[in-house]
Scaffold this active site. Structure first.
Site, PDB file in Angstrom:
ATOM      1  N   GLU A 252       0.816  -1.192  -0.146  1.00  0.00           N
ATOM      2  CA  GLU A 252      -0.033  -0.288  -0.200  1.00  0.00           C
ATOM      3  C   GLU A 252       0.969   1.162  -0.108  1.00  0.00           C
ATOM      4  OE1 GLU A 252      -3.376  -0.274   2.869  1.00  0.00           O
ATOM      5  OE2 GLU A 252      -4.207  -2.017   1.907  1.00  0.00           O
TER       6      GLU A 252
ATOM      7  N   GLU B  96      -4.654  -8.860  -0.209  1.00  0.00           N
ATOM      8  CA  GLU B  96      -5.573  -8.648   1.015  1.00  0.00           C
ATOM      9  C   GLU B  96      -6.990  -8.629   0.756  1.00  0.00           C
ATOM     10  OE1 GLU B  96      -4.402  -5.437   3.733  1.00  0.00           O
ATOM     11  OE2 GLU B  96      -2.142  -5.872   3.435  1.00  0.00           O
TER      12      GLU B  96
HETATM   13  O1  AHR Z   1      -4.652  -5.927   7.334  1.00  0.00           O
HETATM   14  C1  AHR Z   1      -4.678  -4.498   7.978  1.00  0.00           C
HETATM   15  C2  AHR Z   1      -4.251  -3.446   7.181  1.00  0.00           C
HETATM   16  O2  AHR Z   1      -5.017  -3.304   6.211  1.00  0.00           O
HETATM   17  C3  AHR Z   1      -2.751  -3.831   6.449  1.00  0.00           C
HETATM   18  O3  AHR Z   1      -1.892  -3.876   7.243  1.00  0.00           O
HETATM   19  C4  AHR Z   1      -2.807  -2.755   5.517  1.00  0.00           C
HETATM   20  O4  AHR Z   1      -2.065  -3.482   4.235  1.00  0.00           O
HETATM   21  C5  AHR Z   1      -4.386  -2.575   5.113  1.00  0.00           C
HETATM   22  O5  AHR Z   1      -4.603  -1.192   4.936  1.00  0.00           O
END
Ligand code: AHR
Length: 542
Positions: free
Chosen positions: A211, A346
Site C-alpha cells: 500500500e 489482502e
Molecule cells: O490488514 C490490515 C491492514 O490493512 C494492512 O496492514 C494494510 O495493508 C491494510 O490497510
C-alpha cells in the site's frame, strides 16, 4: 496510520444494480421471486474447462498486528501452551488441514516499518521496538525471520515476504534476500548459519512494498514505479540453483479499493512493466487490496447484526468482481497475454472492533455471514482465474476475518476456517463453467443474487460444485444437470448456523461446523437443498 484515519479510499463507490445483475461467468436471469419454490436449475458440462484455479488463491496473511502473531502463532518456548520452538501446536495442526499454499508476512503496514535485522539472533538480545501502525504497542521482535520461516515450514506453506520499501532501502532489502537465499559462504550466509540455518532458504514470493499509496509511504504512482524499478533490480534471489527451478515471483503494489485514482496507479505500474526490456525481472504480479467494509471507520458489528447489515455487507463484498474487472481491463491493455498476475493479497471483512479489545488490534468475531463472504469471493476469483492467480485473506489468526481465534490455551475454528476447509479440493482444480438462474434476494433497497454456484474438476476427475444460498430466510432446492461426465457417486458438506450471525465461541466452539449435505444423485441429475444462509460443497465422482 490508524484505521480510523484511513480508508475513505476503500469506500464502495457504486452500488449493485437492483434489478438485473450480471456476475462474471454466469447468467443471472431476472426475477424469480423467492416465494416460488421451484428448484433452481444448475447446468454443468464437465467436459468444458477453463483456467486452473491456482492453489495460491487460497493464501493467507499474518501481520504483526494485535494478537495475530504474538499469542495467535507465537507463544515462546517457555510457554505452558504446547508449542514447537515457540509456535503453537494447536494453530499449526488446524492450519495444516487447510493446505495453506502461502502466507504473507510481516505486513501489511507493518512491513514498511520493519527492519529485519532486529528480528534475528539470540531472542534475549533482540531490541524491543514500536508498532506505530497497530496500537503503538511494543514489538518484542521475538518472532522474526527464522521463526516465520519455521512457522511456514510447520504448516507446509510457501513464505511470501513483503520487503520494506517505505522506510527501508534497496540495500537493506537486498541484504535480507542474500542472507536468506545465497549458497555462497558470504558474511551474511555465515550469519544465517550462526543463527541456526546453514542451508539457504527458498523465498518463492516477494512483495515489493505494501500500500505504497498510503501507509507504505504516501507515494504517487510515478514515485512508486521508480522505487519498484530500483528494488526489483537489486532485491533478488541470490541462489542460482533456486532460480533455475522455481523463480522467485515479485508482486508490485497495486490498487486498493474502488477509488477512481487507482485506475491511474494500475495504468502507471503496468506501463512501466511494459516498457522494461527485462520485464520478467520487474514484477510477476500486481496486488489488489479490497476489504468488505461499508465505510471506514468500520462500524458494522461482526456479531449481533440485523438482516439489513447482513445484506449491506454482502452487497459490499460483491464489489470485488467489479474491481477485478476494472483493473484487469487496464492490465489487458499492456499485457493481453496475462503474464502479470493480479494478486488479491489482502481481502476479507473488516468490522468494528469487539467491545473491550485493544484499539488498533482489529479483533472481530466471525459468523456464518463470513463463510458466505468466503464463498462469494473465492467464486469471483475462480471466474477470473486467468488473471487472478493469487489471493490472501486478511488475516490468519485473531485479526479481521480470521481462520482461528485464540484465548490463552484455547483455540476455536471460525466459520471462515470451515469454509476454507470445504474449498480445499478446489486448489489447483480446473474451472468448469456453470449456468443457473441466481434469482433475487431482496432486503429493503438491496437486491442481490440469491444463489451462487461455481464448479471445478480436480486431477482425479472429481467434479466439485460450490453452492451458496444468500437468502437468510428460505431454503433453496437445487437440481443440477451434469453432462460431459458419468457421475457414479456424490456427497457433500453444508455449513450454516441457526442465525445469520451464529458464531463459534470458546465455550461453544462447534456451533457453526460443516455437516453432511443430503445430496441425491439419479443418473446425472444431482439434487440438494440449501438451507438459508449456507455454503454447500458437493463432490461428484466419475
Ligand atoms: O490488514 C490490515 C491492514 O490493512 C494492512 O496492514 C494494510 O495493508 C491494510 O490497510
Amino acid at each position: 496510520m490508524p484505521p480510523s484515519a484511513r480508508p475513505r479510499r476503500r469506500r464502495l463507490i457504486a452500488r449493485a444494480a437492483s434489478v438485473a445483475i450480471t456476475l462474471a461467468g454466469l447468467a443471472v436471469v431476472g426475477a424469480a421471486p423467492y416465494a416460488q419454490q421451484a428448484p433452481v436449475l444448475v447446468s454443468v458440462d464437465a467436459s468444458k474447462t477453463g483456467p486452473t484455479l491456482n492453489r495460491h488463491l487460497f493464501g493467507q496473511f499474518a501481520e504483526h498486528l494485535g494478537k495475530g502473531i504474538y499469542e495467535g502463532v507465537w507463544v515462546g518456548t517457555d510457554s505452558p501452551i504446547p508449542n514447537t520452538r515457540g509456535i503453537r501446536n494447536d494453530v499449526v495442526a488446524a492450519l495444516k488441514v487447510l493446505k495453506v499454499p502461502n502466507v504473507r508476512w510481516p505486513g501489511g503496514c507493518f512491513a514498511d516499518e520493519y527492519h529485519w535485522r532486529k528480528g534475528i539472533g539470540p531472542l534475549k538480545e533482540r531490541p524491543v521496538t514500536l508498532n506505530p501502525n497497530w496500537g503503538g504497542v511494543m514489538e518484542p521482535n521475538t518472532f522474526g525471520t527464522h521463526e516465520f520461516l519455521d512457522f511456514a515450514q510447520q504448516i507446509g506453506a510457501d513464505p511470501y515476504l513483503s520487503v520494506n520499501v517505505g522506510s527501508g532501502t534497496p540495500a537493506e532489502a537486498a541484504d535480507w534476500l542474500e542472507y536468506l537465499t545465497t549458497d555462497q559462504p558470504t558474511a551474511l550466509a555465515k550469519e544465517r548459519a550462526a543463527n541456526g540455518h546453514a542451508a539457504p532458504y527458498r523465498i518463492p514470493i516477494l512483495g515489493i512494498g505494501n500500500e505504497s499509496w498510503d501507509c507504505g509511504g504516501n507515494m504517487s504512482p510515478e514515485y512508486y514505479t521508480s522505487q519498484l524499478r530500483v528494488f526489483s533490480r537489486f532485491v533478488r534471489n541470490f541462489n542460482p540453483a533456486q532460480q533455475d527451478k522455481d523463480r522467485m515471483l515479485k508482486i508490485a503494489v497495486g490498487p486498493g479499493g474502488g477509488e477512481p485514482r487507482f485506475a491511474e496507479w494500475t495504468e502507471t505500474v503496468m506501463k512501466s512493466w511494459k516498457g522494461r526490456q527485462w520485464s520478467w525481472d520487474h514484477m510477476d504480479g500486481l496486488s489488489l487490496h479490497n476489504y468488505t467494509v461499508v465505510r471506514f471507520p468500520a462500524a458494522y458489528k461482526s456479531v449481533g447484526f440485523d438482516e439489513q447489515e447482513y445484506a449491506e455487507i454482502l452487497q459490499d463484498t460483491l464489489k470485488m468482481d467489479r474491481l477485478i474487472r476494472e483493473h484487469s481491463a487496464i492490465m489487458d491493455k499492456y499485457d493481453p497475454e496475462k503474464t502479470v498476475a493480479l494478486a488479491v493479497d489482502e481481502w476479507g471483512a473488516w468490522y468494528a472492533q469487539l467491545p473491550g479489545t485493544t484499539p488498533g488490534f482489529l479483533a472481530q468475531q466471525n459468523s456464518v455471514r463470513d463463510a458466505i463472504i468466503v464463498a462469494l469471493n473465492i467464486n469471483i476469483f475462480a471466474r477470473h482465474a486467468d488473471r487472478v492467480r493469487m489471493a490472501n485473506i486478511a488475516q490468519m489468526v485473531n485479526v479481521l476475518q480470521a481462520m482461528l481465534l485464540t484465548d490463552g490455551p484455547k483455540m476455536v475454528r471460525t466459520p471462515t476456517y470451515h469454509a476454507f476447509r470445504m474449498y480445499v479440493p478446489f486448489q489447483g482444480a480446473t474451472f468448469v463453467p456453470v449456468t443457473f438462474d441466481a434469482g433475487r434476494y431482496v432486503q429493503g433497497a438491496i437486491t442481490l443474487p440469491r444463489v451462487d454456484a461455481m464448479a471445478a474438476r480436480d486431477a482425479t476427475g472429481t467434479l466439485w460444485i460450490s453452492l451458496t444460498n444468500v437468502d437468510p430466510k428460505t431454503p433453496i432446492d437445487i437440481a443440477t444437470t451434469l453432462t460431459g461426465m458419468t457421475a457414479r457417486s456424490a456427497s457433500g458438506e453444508v455449513l450454516t448456523g441457526a442465525a445469520i450471525d451464529s458464531v463459534n465461541t470458546f465455550d461453544a466452539p462447534d456451533t457453526v461446523a460443516p455437516t453432511p449435505a443430503a445430496v441425491t444423485l439419479a443418473g446425472n441429475r444431482l439434487s440438494v437443498t440449501l438451507p438459508p444462509h449456507s455454503v454447500t460443497v458437493v463432490g461428484v465422482r466419475p
